[in-house]
Design a protein around this motif. Sequence first.
Motif, mmCIF file in Angstrom:
data_model
loop_
_atom_site.group_PDB
_atom_site.id
_atom_site.type_symbol
_atom_site.label_atom_id
_atom_site.label_comp_id
_atom_site.label_asym_id
_atom_site.label_seq_id
_atom_site.Cartn_x
_atom_site.Cartn_y
_atom_site.Cartn_z
ATOM 1 N N ILE A 94 42.291 -34.992 71.654
ATOM 2 C CA ILE A 94 41.013 -34.893 70.657
ATOM 3 C C ILE A 94 41.869 -34.497 69.276
ATOM 4 O O ILE A 94 42.539 -33.255 69.403
ATOM 5 N N GLY A 95 41.587 -34.943 68.131
ATOM 6 C CA GLY A 95 42.628 -34.696 67.123
ATOM 7 C C GLY A 95 42.508 -35.770 66.003
ATOM 8 O O GLY A 95 41.998 -37.088 66.396
ATOM 9 N N LEU A 96 43.472 -35.759 64.988
ATOM 10 C CA LEU A 96 44.013 -36.851 64.292
ATOM 11 C C LEU A 96 44.879 -37.552 65.121
ATOM 12 O O LEU A 96 45.924 -37.068 65.464
ATOM 13 N N PRO A 97 44.502 -39.068 65.063
ATOM 14 C CA PRO A 97 45.361 -39.947 65.833
ATOM 15 C C PRO A 97 46.730 -39.877 65.513
ATOM 16 O O PRO A 97 47.611 -39.608 66.213
ATOM 17 N N SER A 98 47.332 -39.894 64.468
ATOM 18 C CA SER A 98 48.726 -40.012 63.939
ATOM 19 C C SER A 98 49.452 -39.027 64.473
ATOM 20 O O SER A 98 50.482 -38.840 64.905
ATOM 21 N N ILE A 99 48.667 -37.727 64.093
ATOM 22 C CA ILE A 99 49.356 -36.372 64.330
ATOM 23 C C ILE A 99 49.490 -36.158 66.011
ATOM 24 O O ILE A 99 50.684 -35.977 66.219
ATOM 25 N N GLU A 100 48.561 -36.416 66.720
ATOM 26 C CA GLU A 100 48.484 -36.414 68.116
ATOM 27 C C GLU A 100 49.542 -37.235 68.732
ATOM 28 O O GLU A 100 50.116 -36.962 69.723
ATOM 29 N N ILE A 101 49.631 -38.618 68.291
ATOM 30 C CA ILE A 101 50.458 -39.620 68.883
ATOM 31 C C ILE A 101 51.970 -38.911 68.674
ATOM 32 O O ILE A 101 52.623 -39.259 69.493
ATOM 33 N N THR A 102 52.328 -38.729 67.385
ATOM 34 C CA THR A 102 53.715 -37.857 67.373
ATOM 35 C C THR A 102 54.012 -36.780 67.919
ATOM 36 O O THR A 102 55.102 -36.595 68.255
ATOM 37 N N LYS A 103 53.005 -35.883 68.206
ATOM 38 C CA LYS A 103 53.220 -34.683 68.970
ATOM 39 C C LYS A 103 53.511 -34.895 70.295
ATOM 40 O O LYS A 103 54.485 -34.439 70.967
#
Length: 150
Positions: A94-103
């Motif tokens: 749950i979060g901002l997609p681009s941030i969570e994907i790269t994390k």
Amino acid sequence: MEEGVFMGKAVLVPIDGSESSIQAVLFTISMVKDDDKIVLINVQKPQYDGFEKVGNISKEQLDAFYLKEGKKILSTAEEFIKHHHILQESIVRIGLPSIEITKAAKEISAHSIVMGSKGMSPVVSHALGSVTYSVIHLAACPVTIVPFTE
């Protein structure tokens, strides 16, 4: 594939329910080797603002709803992979997609990210979706973009 120690490469594939993301899964299936693993990720963008107006819904209840929706979206891609007997894992964030994907890519030491060119979010250009565009710029590993073909 036998259970045991994972020795191959992890390939992260973001799934948002779009046809483009399913094409990314099919492409990934065609390119991975027997000892590789496909890690599917769905990121639910939280919509907490305004819920106090429709009732007494807690953040925990909303998070449970988002996790359930994410699992539902991942199920189609999981079925494709299961039929090919490829090691797989699924993640819902749950979060901002681009941030969570790269994390997530960093956390799993992803060899690469494979994603569709356009998803369900608003488009930055005619060529790439906004999440795809952001992931390209934030990722610490190679990103393969699978063009959407109808």
